[in-house]
Motif scaffolding. Structure first.
Motif, PDB file in Angstrom:
ATOM      1  N   UNK A  23     -20.872   5.373  -2.987  1.00 41.74           N
ATOM      2  CA  UNK A  23     -21.489   4.169  -2.423  1.00 41.74           C
ATOM      3  C   UNK A  23     -20.547   2.973  -2.480  1.00 41.74           C
ATOM      4  N   UNK A  24     -19.609   3.016  -3.423  1.00 35.98           N
ATOM      5  CA  UNK A  24     -18.678   1.904  -3.559  1.00 35.98           C
ATOM      6  C   UNK A  24     -17.742   1.745  -2.373  1.00 35.98           C
ATOM      7  N   UNK A  25     -17.608   2.798  -1.549  1.00 33.43           N
ATOM      8  CA  UNK A  25     -16.730   2.715  -0.374  1.00 33.43           C
ATOM      9  C   UNK A  25     -17.443   2.154   0.850  1.00 33.43           C
ATOM     10  N   UNK A  26     -18.764   2.000   0.786  1.00 35.82           N
ATOM     11  CA  UNK A  26     -19.538   1.591   1.957  1.00 35.82           C
ATOM     12  C   UNK A  26     -19.091   0.246   2.529  1.00 35.82           C
ATOM     13  N   UNK A  27     -18.769  -0.770   1.698  1.00 35.61           N
ATOM     14  CA  UNK A  27     -18.360  -2.060   2.296  1.00 35.61           C
ATOM     15  C   UNK A  27     -17.179  -1.953   3.245  1.00 35.61           C
ATOM     16  N   UNK A  28     -16.322  -0.938   3.055  1.00 36.75           N
ATOM     17  CA  UNK A  28     -15.124  -0.835   3.875  1.00 36.75           C
ATOM     18  C   UNK A  28     -15.401  -0.302   5.277  1.00 36.75           C
ATOM     19  N   UNK A  29     -16.658   0.092   5.541  1.00 39.76           N
ATOM     20  CA  UNK A  29     -17.050   0.487   6.886  1.00 39.76           C
ATOM     21  C   UNK A  29     -17.231  -0.739   7.786  1.00 39.76           C
ATOM     22  N   UNK A  30     -17.253  -1.947   7.209  1.00 36.59           N
ATOM     23  CA  UNK A  30     -17.660  -3.127   7.970  1.00 36.59           C
ATOM     24  C   UNK A  30     -16.524  -4.083   8.280  1.00 36.59           C
ATOM     25  N   UNK A  31     -15.287  -3.790   7.841  1.00 31.93           N
ATOM     26  CA  UNK A  31     -14.162  -4.608   8.282  1.00 31.93           C
ATOM     27  C   UNK A  31     -12.930  -3.722   8.402  1.00 31.93           C
ATOM     28  N   UNK A  32     -12.073  -4.078   9.375  1.00 32.52           N
ATOM     29  CA  UNK A  32     -10.955  -3.213   9.743  1.00 32.52           C
ATOM     30  C   UNK A  32      -9.644  -3.578   9.055  1.00 32.52           C
ATOM     31  N   UNK A  33      -9.205  -4.793   9.240  1.00 32.18           N
ATOM     32  CA  UNK A  33      -7.898  -5.168   8.696  1.00 32.18           C
ATOM     33  C   UNK A  33      -8.056  -6.131   7.518  1.00 32.18           C
TER      34      UNK A  33
END
Length: 265
Positions: A23-33
């Motif tokens: 679940x800790x990786x979920x925030x990285x689905x919402x920004x690219x660079x």
């Protein structure tokens, strides 16, 4: 319930804690660079989370089970692990494919240490199930589950979410895709269900080694932060005012503030 069924339940509890890391990786689905400033903050965030988890989680739990000498001995072994692993990986012939060779070796080191660190947490889960089916605690699917086991499973699951974020930050910096970050985050915690089952099967022996195990994991993580995470952050911050030190300190402060409340769960 038979012994095999008990082992399955303990394994499932440990696996739940491992899945929570993803679940800790979920925030990285919402920004690219991520800018250099953002990278410095994120490396600082990861450092703050890992050091806090070591001090307020692993070391504190270890002191509850044993003495400072056992914790320090375990930490020394943990530092040796990182040094040896670094030398082995640095001299190893690897195929980095789409990643730079240096980044790929750093990735192997980080994932290796974080995977090793999760085993003592799994042991703690297994030990908490020691009184399984002894008549105290809530009923679930025919099992009488100790309240301590429920507490420990939930607490470690909550702790694992920001640790999953800490793992994902270096992966993101190396260009790893979102779903791979989820997979690697979960993978780093897969020793938890294994440790839980082993500890439950040999609960008395496992409890005796908990202080060393917690100290071992804490030493490895703190040394990894000091020798890999912070230098990486400062490298990203070379072009920023003050070398990115303020951003690094800000990230560390945020990481610590995230983990501090979890110390009281």
């Amino acid at each position: 319930m038979g012994f095999v069924e008990n082992l399955v339940l303990v394994f499932v509890a440990g696996f739940v804690t491992a899945l929570a890391t993803g679940l800790g990786a979920i925030p990285f689905f919402f920004f690219d660079s991520i800018s250099d400033r953002g990278n410095v903050v994120l490396w600082g965030l990861s450092s703050g989370i890992m050091v806090s988890a070591s001090v307020f989680g692993l070391i504190e739990e270890g002191l509850a089970e044993g003495g400072p000498a056992e914790i320090l001995a375990g930490m020394a072994v943990g530092v040796v692990l990182v040094v040896v692993a670094h030398n082995v990986i640095t001299n190893a012939e690897v195929d980095p494919r789409e990643y730079g060779e240096a980044d790929f070796k750093k990735l192997l080191l980080i994932l290796g240490v974080l995977t090793v660190h999760s085993f003592p947490e799994g042991v703690a889960v297994g030990v908490s199930f020691a009184d399984l089916n002894l008549g105290t605690g809530p009923q679930f699917l025919g099992f009488t589950i100790p309240v301590l086991a429920i507490f420990m499973t939930v607490a470690i699951s909550i702790h694992n979410v920001p640790e999953g974020t800490a793992i994902s930050i270096p992966l993101r910096a190396m260009g790893v895709s979102e779903w791979k970050m989820v997979w690697w985050a979960v993978f780093s915690s897969l020793p938890q269900p294994v440790g839980a089952v082993i500890a439950f099967a040999f609960v008395r022996l496992a409890r005796d080694f908990l202080p060393l195990g917690f100290g071992f994991a804490a030493g490895a993580m703190i040394y990894l932060v000091l020798t890999e995470f912070i230098p990486e952050a400062l490298e990203h911050g070379e072009g920023l005012p003050n070398g990115g030190k303020l951003e690094l300190l800000g990230g560390v402060a945020i990481g610590v503030s995230i983990m501090l409340p979890l110390a009281f769960i």
